[in-house]
Design an enzyme around this catalytic site. Sequence first.
Site, PDB file in Angstrom:
ATOM      1  N   TRP A 104      16.289  78.690  31.124  1.00 25.99           N
ATOM      2  CA  TRP A 104      16.063  79.069  32.520  1.00 25.99           C
ATOM      3  C   TRP A 104      15.537  80.492  32.627  1.00 25.99           C
ATOM      4  O   TRP A 104      14.689  80.792  33.482  1.00 25.99           O
ATOM      5  CB  TRP A 104      17.338  78.872  33.336  1.00 25.99           C
ATOM      6  CG  TRP A 104      17.683  77.427  33.449  1.00 25.99           C
ATOM      7  CD1 TRP A 104      18.734  76.778  32.867  1.00 25.99           C
ATOM      8  CD2 TRP A 104      16.934  76.425  34.162  1.00 25.99           C
ATOM      9  NE1 TRP A 104      18.683  75.433  33.178  1.00 25.99           N
ATOM     10  CE2 TRP A 104      17.603  75.190  33.965  1.00 25.99           C
ATOM     11  CE3 TRP A 104      15.778  76.447  34.935  1.00 25.99           C
ATOM     12  CZ2 TRP A 104      17.147  73.997  34.520  1.00 25.99           C
ATOM     13  CZ3 TRP A 104      15.312  75.264  35.485  1.00 25.99           C
ATOM     14  CH2 TRP A 104      16.003  74.061  35.280  1.00 25.99           C
ATOM     15  N   ASP A 174      20.166  85.095  38.402  1.00 27.00           N
ATOM     16  CA  ASP A 174      20.162  83.656  38.648  1.00 27.00           C
ATOM     17  C   ASP A 174      21.548  83.155  38.252  1.00 27.00           C
ATOM     18  O   ASP A 174      21.866  83.028  37.075  1.00 27.00           O
ATOM     19  CB  ASP A 174      19.082  82.972  37.819  1.00 27.00           C
ATOM     20  CG  ASP A 174      19.151  81.446  37.888  1.00 27.00           C
ATOM     21  OD1 ASP A 174      19.955  80.913  38.681  1.00 27.00           O
ATOM     22  OD2 ASP A 174      18.421  80.788  37.124  1.00 27.00           O
ATOM     23  N   LYS A 198      24.367  72.692  41.097  1.00 23.21           N
ATOM     24  CA  LYS A 198      25.176  72.795  39.890  1.00 23.21           C
ATOM     25  C   LYS A 198      26.663  72.879  40.220  1.00 23.21           C
ATOM     26  O   LYS A 198      27.491  72.246  39.580  1.00 23.21           O
ATOM     27  CB  LYS A 198      24.779  74.042  39.090  1.00 23.21           C
ATOM     28  CG  LYS A 198      23.332  74.120  38.685  1.00 23.21           C
ATOM     29  CD  LYS A 198      22.988  73.105  37.619  1.00 23.21           C
ATOM     30  CE  LYS A 198      21.579  73.332  37.099  1.00 23.21           C
ATOM     31  NZ  LYS A 198      21.187  72.334  36.095  1.00 23.21           N
TER      32      LYS A 198
END
Length: 364
Positions: A104, A174, A198
């Site tokens: 990511w 993030d 998530k």
Amino acid sequence: MEKRIYNFSAGPAALPLPALEEAQRDLLALPGVGMSIMEISHRSKQCLEVFESCEANLRKLLSIPDSHKVLFLHGGASLQFSMVPINLLRGSGKPADYIITGSWAKKAIKEAQREGETNVAWDGSGDNFKRVPKDSELQLSSDAAYCHYTSNETIQGIEFDKEPDTGDVPLICDASSNFLSKPLAMDRYGILYAGAQKNAGPAGVAIVIMREDMIERFGEETHAMLDYRNAIDKQSMYNTPPVFAVYMVGLVAKWLVETIGGLDKMQKINKDKAQLLYDAIDQSGGFYKGHAEKDSRSAMNVTWTMENSELEQEFISSAQAQGLSGLKGHRSVGGLRASIYNAMPVAGCETLRDFMLEFQKNKG
């Protein structure tokens, strides 16, 4: 009702049963409204109350100070990979530092490179992304526009246990896959963002928490939907917001406040859940091989491999037959992964632990 199984998927992930039950009960007609949350106007008093209640509980859970804005935006965390550099890097004349800890983080810096100069402050690819860096390993720019990091890498299963020290350089995070799993020092962050699916709700909304002084750093006005100023000025309602997703985040936040009792307690539960699985790995004599180094292990995503892919597939198939779903590792790294976000009950981790022990007994 169809029997619920244990969902270990990395996302969309499990949601707390009380939140699902409340949504189910009120789906056709929100109390006092007479229509579904999916039908009401985002300009209505009732919708504003949903947003305000959600924000209030997020502020309570994370101790978000008045100096920070809370936004609910479209596009998930992936759009934030672009919005952050568009607003803060483009035209700044400064580099942006990126800490590359996994898949990511690599996606985030790729988008930033479209907008300006970037500096890789640390790159864990040489170790196959098995750990997070120490502060002493970071090669930071003295004049960076910001420093970006990913607090938890779902694919590799590694997590920071504290914020990296970036001095006076604004810290951007993030936090998609460990958002609301533990307390945070919110004053350390210039911007913290998280896609909801998530750990905080369904897909469709990103929560963005922004310190007000960041607004002074924004560049020239850009495309309306990509300019943070428009979202701030219109209280997340520059256009029709993802109302249902925000509603569900609100229910999850309420569950954390009223049922769990806050993020200190949630963190303790999460650590205990993860330890059940890491103990099964560590005590397996090599039958299960953990991917992450022990001091970088994630409390959200437990990753491991086995002797060969055939044995791994047998494990996945057998687990699925016993109601343990979503254990296949990401296609980029293979192996197995158990995502054990807030909504995964302790009983789910105990059941998986017991299955791992039994599988090793039969196949080891």
